[in-house]
Design a protein around this motif. Structure first.
Motif, PDB file in Angstrom:
ATOM      1  N   CYS A  98       0.892  -1.146  -0.012  1.00  0.00           N
ATOM      2  CA  CYS A  98      -0.118  -0.066   0.019  1.00  0.00           C
ATOM      3  C   CYS A  98       0.977   1.179   0.327  1.00  0.00           C
ATOM      4  CB  CYS A  98      -0.964  -0.095   1.090  1.00  0.00           C
ATOM      5  SG  CYS A  98      -1.952  -1.545   1.432  1.00  0.00           S
ATOM      6  N   ARG A  99       2.034   1.242   0.728  1.00  0.00           N
ATOM      7  CA  ARG A  99       2.954   2.244   0.734  1.00  0.00           C
ATOM      8  C   ARG A  99       3.511   2.566  -0.540  1.00  0.00           C
ATOM      9  NH1 ARG A  99       8.235   3.176   1.638  1.00  0.00           N
ATOM     10  NH2 ARG A  99       8.626   1.161   1.996  1.00  0.00           N
ATOM     11  N   TYR A 100       4.144   1.490  -1.274  1.00  0.00           N
ATOM     12  CA  TYR A 100       4.546   1.794  -2.377  1.00  0.00           C
ATOM     13  C   TYR A 100       3.734   2.257  -3.493  1.00  0.00           C
ATOM     14  CZ  TYR A 100       8.239  -1.565  -0.871  1.00  0.00           C
ATOM     15  OH  TYR A 100       8.988  -2.201   0.112  1.00  0.00           O
ATOM     16  N   LEU A 101       2.140   1.871  -3.540  1.00  0.00           N
ATOM     17  CA  LEU A 101       1.320   2.263  -4.238  1.00  0.00           C
ATOM     18  C   LEU A 101       1.046   3.757  -4.195  1.00  0.00           C
ATOM     19  CD1 LEU A 101      -1.125  -0.886  -4.351  1.00  0.00           C
ATOM     20  CD2 LEU A 101       0.360   0.009  -6.267  1.00  0.00           C
ATOM     21  N   VAL A 102       0.922   4.216  -2.845  1.00  0.00           N
ATOM     22  CA  VAL A 102       0.591   5.593  -2.465  1.00  0.00           C
ATOM     23  C   VAL A 102       1.636   6.638  -2.929  1.00  0.00           C
ATOM     24  CG1 VAL A 102       0.310   6.950  -0.713  1.00  0.00           C
ATOM     25  CG2 VAL A 102      -0.868   5.077  -0.569  1.00  0.00           C
ATOM     26  N   ASP A 103       2.776   6.230  -2.961  1.00  0.00           N
ATOM     27  CA  ASP A 103       4.102   6.873  -3.351  1.00  0.00           C
ATOM     28  C   ASP A 103       4.461   6.736  -4.643  1.00  0.00           C
ATOM     29  OD1 ASP A 103       4.439   7.575  -0.494  1.00  0.00           O
ATOM     30  OD2 ASP A 103       6.015   6.094  -0.235  1.00  0.00           O
ATOM     31  N   GLY A 104       3.558   5.868  -5.353  1.00  0.00           N
ATOM     32  CA  GLY A 104       3.923   5.753  -6.859  1.00  0.00           C
ATOM     33  C   GLY A 104       3.276   6.924  -7.833  1.00  0.00           C
ATOM     34  N   PRO A 105       3.708   6.836  -8.906  1.00  0.00           N
ATOM     35  CA  PRO A 105       3.191   7.926  -9.982  1.00  0.00           C
ATOM     36  C   PRO A 105       1.776   7.435 -10.273  1.00  0.00           C
ATOM     37  CG  PRO A 105       4.733   6.588 -11.092  1.00  0.00           C
ATOM     38  CD  PRO A 105       4.819   5.971  -9.413  1.00  0.00           C
ATOM     39  N   THR A 106       0.930   8.423 -10.854  1.00  0.00           N
ATOM     40  CA  THR A 106      -0.310   8.127 -11.240  1.00  0.00           C
ATOM     41  C   THR A 106      -0.307   7.450 -12.601  1.00  0.00           C
ATOM     42  OG1 THR A 106      -1.551  10.002  -9.754  1.00  0.00           O
ATOM     43  CG2 THR A 106      -2.572   9.263 -11.692  1.00  0.00           C
ATOM     44  N   THR A 107      -0.990   6.539 -12.745  1.00  0.00           N
ATOM     45  CA  THR A 107      -0.885   5.957 -14.386  1.00  0.00           C
ATOM     46  C   THR A 107      -2.567   6.132 -14.858  1.00  0.00           C
ATOM     47  OG1 THR A 107      -1.732   3.761 -13.329  1.00  0.00           O
ATOM     48  CG2 THR A 107       0.643   4.188 -13.415  1.00  0.00           C
ATOM     49  N   LYS A 108      -2.356   5.683 -16.015  1.00  0.00           N
ATOM     50  CA  LYS A 108      -3.677   5.934 -16.630  1.00  0.00           C
ATOM     51  C   LYS A 108      -4.653   4.658 -16.267  1.00  0.00           C
ATOM     52  CE  LYS A 108      -3.958   4.136 -20.929  1.00  0.00           C
ATOM     53  NZ  LYS A 108      -3.636   3.985 -22.320  1.00  0.00           N
ATOM     54  N   ASP A 109      -4.231   3.532 -15.937  1.00  0.00           N
ATOM     55  CA  ASP A 109      -4.964   2.421 -15.490  1.00  0.00           C
ATOM     56  C   ASP A 109      -5.472   2.544 -13.922  1.00  0.00           C
ATOM     57  OD1 ASP A 109      -5.061   0.815 -17.895  1.00  0.00           O
ATOM     58  OD2 ASP A 109      -3.116  -0.027 -17.624  1.00  0.00           O
ATOM     59  N   GLU A 110      -4.468   3.173 -13.350  1.00  0.00           N
ATOM     60  CA  GLU A 110      -4.994   3.622 -11.879  1.00  0.00           C
ATOM     61  C   GLU A 110      -6.429   4.459 -12.103  1.00  0.00           C
ATOM     62  OE1 GLU A 110      -4.071   6.802  -8.867  1.00  0.00           O
ATOM     63  OE2 GLU A 110      -2.223   5.857  -9.384  1.00  0.00           O
ATOM     64  N   LEU A 111      -6.279   5.462 -12.912  1.00  0.00           N
ATOM     65  CA  LEU A 111      -7.558   6.284 -12.928  1.00  0.00           C
ATOM     66  C   LEU A 111      -8.666   5.615 -13.524  1.00  0.00           C
ATOM     67  CD1 LEU A 111      -5.775   9.389 -14.584  1.00  0.00           C
ATOM     68  CD2 LEU A 111      -6.272   9.189 -12.197  1.00  0.00           C
ATOM     69  N   GLY A 155      -1.117  -5.028   8.233  1.00  0.00           N
ATOM     70  CA  GLY A 155       0.220  -4.407   8.078  1.00  0.00           C
ATOM     71  C   GLY A 155       0.051  -3.122   7.598  1.00  0.00           C
ATOM     72  N   LEU A 156      -1.427  -2.732   7.300  1.00  0.00           N
ATOM     73  CA  LEU A 156      -1.544  -1.090   6.777  1.00  0.00           C
ATOM     74  C   LEU A 156      -1.361  -0.206   7.807  1.00  0.00           C
ATOM     75  CD1 LEU A 156      -2.449   0.722   4.562  1.00  0.00           C
ATOM     76  CD2 LEU A 156      -4.646   0.100   4.725  1.00  0.00           C
ATOM     77  N   ARG A 157      -0.407   1.017   7.872  1.00  0.00           N
ATOM     78  CA  ARG A 157      -0.030   1.806   8.781  1.00  0.00           C
ATOM     79  C   ARG A 157      -1.108   2.711   8.838  1.00  0.00           C
ATOM     80  NH1 ARG A 157       5.757   2.963   6.718  1.00  0.00           N
ATOM     81  NH2 ARG A 157       4.775   5.125   6.616  1.00  0.00           N
ATOM     82  N   PRO A 158      -1.452   3.151  10.014  1.00  0.00           N
ATOM     83  CA  PRO A 158      -2.739   4.310  10.020  1.00  0.00           C
ATOM     84  C   PRO A 158      -2.109   5.559   9.392  1.00  0.00           C
ATOM     85  CG  PRO A 158      -1.801   3.465  12.364  1.00  0.00           C
ATOM     86  CD  PRO A 158      -0.804   2.759  11.293  1.00  0.00           C
ATOM     87  N   ASP A 159      -1.086   5.844   9.232  1.00  0.00           N
ATOM     88  CA  ASP A 159      -0.802   7.333   8.334  1.00  0.00           C
ATOM     89  C   ASP A 159      -0.945   6.860   7.001  1.00  0.00           C
ATOM     90  OD1 ASP A 159       1.512   5.389   8.710  1.00  0.00           O
ATOM     91  OD2 ASP A 159       3.073   6.873   7.870  1.00  0.00           O
ATOM     92  N   ILE A 160      -0.928   5.786   6.353  1.00  0.00           N
ATOM     93  CA  ILE A 160      -1.123   5.400   4.865  1.00  0.00           C
ATOM     94  C   ILE A 160      -2.557   4.909   4.786  1.00  0.00           C
ATOM     95  CG2 ILE A 160      -0.383   3.620   3.114  1.00  0.00           C
ATOM     96  CD1 ILE A 160       1.797   5.552   3.866  1.00  0.00           C
ATOM     97  N   TRP A 161      -3.323   4.659   5.720  1.00  0.00           N
ATOM     98  CA  TRP A 161      -4.617   4.007   5.490  1.00  0.00           C
ATOM     99  C   TRP A 161      -5.821   4.822   4.572  1.00  0.00           C
ATOM    100  CZ3 TRP A 161      -6.390  -0.337   9.074  1.00  0.00           C
ATOM    101  CH2 TRP A 161      -7.763  -0.665   8.957  1.00  0.00           C
ATOM    102  N   THR A 162      -5.874   6.059   4.994  1.00  0.00           N
ATOM    103  CA  THR A 162      -6.827   7.022   4.526  1.00  0.00           C
ATOM    104  C   THR A 162      -6.136   7.620   3.216  1.00  0.00           C
ATOM    105  OG1 THR A 162      -7.450   7.857   6.713  1.00  0.00           O
ATOM    106  CG2 THR A 162      -8.217   9.095   4.743  1.00  0.00           C
ATOM    107  N   LYS A 163      -4.913   7.683   3.148  1.00  0.00           N
ATOM    108  CA  LYS A 163      -4.344   8.457   1.837  1.00  0.00           C
ATOM    109  C   LYS A 163      -4.405   6.941   0.763  1.00  0.00           C
ATOM    110  CE  LYS A 163      -0.598  10.613   3.778  1.00  0.00           C
ATOM    111  NZ  LYS A 163       0.822  10.664   4.206  1.00  0.00           N
ATOM    112  N   PHE A 164      -4.469   5.830   1.216  1.00  0.00           N
ATOM    113  CA  PHE A 164      -4.538   4.713   0.212  1.00  0.00           C
ATOM    114  C   PHE A 164      -6.060   4.582  -0.205  1.00  0.00           C
ATOM    115  CE2 PHE A 164      -5.356  -0.039   0.097  1.00  0.00           C
ATOM    116  CZ  PHE A 164      -4.393  -0.267  -1.128  1.00  0.00           C
TER     117      PHE A 164
END
Length: 248
Positions: A65-78, A91-100
């Protein structure tokens, strides 16, 4: 985790690990859903793989989840944004949870806590903010009921590894937002292995985790080596692992 026949769960986790096998393969088979397997985790092609499989749920471990949140936006993500019903894992950290959850438009987060040797597990199914960063959000009544199976015990103020015992020699529950160790009730103290099989060919390690006369004379519990705390709403938060155990 609200799975049914329409659930299509994508995972890039290895199937020899419990996250993908026990919590991915088995629920999919049991509910008649679909498990979509990625060859390996790839940040650049993750959402492309989710799109190609037609998945509506994804499985994670926290670092993914952290890798995905920190990664660049892609067309397929959108393209996939808002199409994911749930993300399930641990293992989803509280500081990443809402952002993810917000970035990818995920409806629900399903977090769990368990261990190979643990005789119980907890789950958190969060959709509305109650339970963010938690491993359990059952509500007041259910939380009271599960105390028959497991509970928290207060730790000594001068040593997080040592369980506190009062003047009568018994343990106490910690107050809300005060950390304590998770312990599991042994249903029959005379036959501990019926509840806690323990470690293969290592009785010393097995019985070193057993404590007696915890909340009343004659009862028996198994230590988890994990510090946790619950909040005012009864949600359970993981805090840390104990580095060593003292005899209590």
């Amino acid at each position: 985790m609200r799975w049914n026949q329409s659930t299509k769960m994508y995972t890039a986790m290895p199937l020899y690990h419990g996250t993908a096998s026990i919590l991915g393969v088995l629920p999919s088979v049991y509910q008649g859903g679909t498990l979509c397997l990625g060859y390996k985790f790839s940040l650049s092609s993750y959402w492309t793989q989710v799109k190609l499989t037609g998945a509506n749920s994804i499985q994670y471990v926290g670092e993914v989840c952290r890798y995905l949140v920190d990664g660049p936006t892609t067309k397929d993500e959108l393209f996939m944004r808002g199409k994911i019903r749930s993300a399930i894992g641990n293992g989803l950290r509280p500081d990443i949870w809402t952002k993810f959850k917000d970035r990818f438009g995920i409806f629900a987060i399903g977090e769990f806590y368990a261990a190979s040797e643990s005789p119980f597990a907890t789950t958190c199914y969060e959709t509305n903010g109650v339970g963010i960063g938690c491993i359990r959000n059952y509500g007041w009544l259910a939380s009271k009921a599960v105390k028959f199976e497991y509970n928290l015990v207060r730790m000594r103020d001068d040593d997080d590894n040592a369980i506190y015992r009062n003047a009568d020699g018994f343990c106490e529950e910690p107050l809300p937002n005060v950390k304590g160790e998770m312990v599991t009730r042994v249903l029959n103290p005379k036959k501990i292995r019926n509840t806690f099989p323990g470690y293969v060919n290592n009785d010393e390690a097995t019985y070193s985790k057993v404590i007696r006369d915890v909340f009343k004379k004659g009862d028996c519990y198994v230590r988890s080596d994990d510090l946790m705390k619950w909040d005012e709403m009864g949600c359970l938060h993981f805090v840390d692992q104990l580095m060593k155990l003292n005899n209590v």
